[in-house]
Design an enzyme around this catalytic site. Structure first.
Site, PDB file in Angstrom:
ATOM      1  N   ASN A  62       3.809  -3.902  -6.712  1.00  0.00           N
ATOM      2  CA  ASN A  62       4.562  -4.157  -5.490  1.00  0.00           C
ATOM      3  C   ASN A  62       6.053  -3.959  -5.743  1.00  0.00           C
ATOM      4  OD1 ASN A  62       4.160  -6.678  -6.981  1.00  0.00           O
ATOM      5  ND2 ASN A  62       5.093  -7.756  -5.273  1.00  0.00           N
ATOM      6  N   GLU A  64       9.545  -4.760  -3.746  1.00  0.00           N
ATOM      7  CA  GLU A  64      10.164  -5.442  -2.610  1.00  0.00           C
ATOM      8  C   GLU A  64      11.547  -4.877  -2.299  1.00  0.00           C
ATOM      9  OE1 GLU A  64       7.962  -9.751  -3.143  1.00  0.00           O
ATOM     10  OE2 GLU A  64      10.104  -9.641  -3.526  1.00  0.00           O
ATOM     11  N   CYS A  73       3.351  -2.793  -1.012  1.00  0.00           N
ATOM     12  CA  CYS A  73       2.390  -3.497  -1.856  1.00  0.00           C
ATOM     13  C   CYS A  73       1.910  -2.606  -2.998  1.00  0.00           C
ATOM     14  CB  CYS A  73       1.185  -3.923  -1.028  1.00  0.00           C
ATOM     15  SG  CYS A  73       1.562  -5.046   0.322  1.00  0.00           S
ATOM     16  N   GLU A  75      -1.157  -2.058  -3.999  1.00  0.00           N
ATOM     17  CA  GLU A  75      -2.320  -1.248  -3.638  1.00  0.00           C
ATOM     18  C   GLU A  75      -1.898   0.045  -2.948  1.00  0.00           C
ATOM     19  OE1 GLU A  75      -3.624  -5.627  -3.023  1.00  0.00           O
ATOM     20  OE2 GLU A  75      -1.773  -4.459  -2.987  1.00  0.00           O
ATOM     21  N   CYS A 112      -4.000  -7.414   1.184  1.00  0.00           N
ATOM     22  CA  CYS A 112      -3.528  -7.838   2.508  1.00  0.00           C
ATOM     23  C   CYS A 112      -4.115  -6.908   3.575  1.00  0.00           C
ATOM     24  CB  CYS A 112      -1.996  -7.824   2.554  1.00  0.00           C
ATOM     25  SG  CYS A 112      -1.273  -6.174   2.635  1.00  0.00           S
ATOM     26  N   CYS A 115      -2.985  -3.218   3.396  1.00  0.00           N
ATOM     27  CA  CYS A 115      -3.615  -2.519   2.265  1.00  0.00           C
ATOM     28  C   CYS A 115      -5.089  -2.256   2.541  1.00  0.00           C
ATOM     29  CB  CYS A 115      -3.437  -3.312   0.981  1.00  0.00           C
ATOM     30  SG  CYS A 115      -1.727  -3.288   0.397  1.00  0.00           S
TER      31      CYS A 115
END
Length: 160
Positions: A62, A64, A73, A75, A112, A115
């Site tokens: 990930n 940010e 993210c 994934e 999430c 994803c």
């Protein structure tokens, strides 16, 4: 009115040593990727590793951003890199390891919603299920033989 019941089946392993060696290796790659996460705001680091049908393993972590929606993210970082670098390859397995930098994360952390949608896109595109494994830093490992177990009512190109 008609009632529809949706069920899902997942396998839960007590720890990483209970999964097959190839999955342990993939989880190890996800763990290594997690070390590259840039998560100064959430303090929640995630690593993902994807085994492709050509034998390559692509990883992501990930990333940010102070403008929260601009981050990505682990994934999706791995998915989009795999799609860009190996556009003809199919996704066989995906491993995800996630955890807080502040306190131990002992429960499995699934992808999430965004994803899940990205994984669904590739599962539909390749018309072959993608086997998913996810966990916290330690503890139980969850296996799903397809993204459809985590997102049974997908939105895909058939709706467009």
């Amino acid at each position: 009115m008609k009632e529809v019941k949706i069920e899902t089946t997942l396998q839960v392993y007590d720890n990483i040593s209970d999964v097959a060696e190839d999955v342990q290796s993939l989880m190890s790659k996800a763990s290594e990727a997690r070390n590259n996460a840039y998560a100064p705001y959430s303090k929640f680091s995630v690593g993902a590793a994807i085994l492709l049908d050509n034998g390559e393993i692509v990883t992501g972590s990930n990333q940010e951003n102070a403008s929260y929606p601009s981050g990505l993210c682990a994934e999706r970082t791995a998915i989009y890199y795999a799609g860009a670098k190996y556009p003809k390859a199919k996704f066989v397995k995906m491993a995800i390891i996630a955890g807080s930098q502040i306190h131990p994360t002992l429960t499995p952390i699934p992808p999430c919603g965004a994803c899940r949608q990205a994984i669904a896109e590739y599962e539909v595109k390749q018309d072959i299920p993608i086997e998913l494994f996810f966990m916290g830093e330690t503890g139980k490992v969850v296996r799903s033989n397809s993204l459809a177990n985590l997102l049974p009512l997908i939105f895909d190109k058939s709706a467009l």
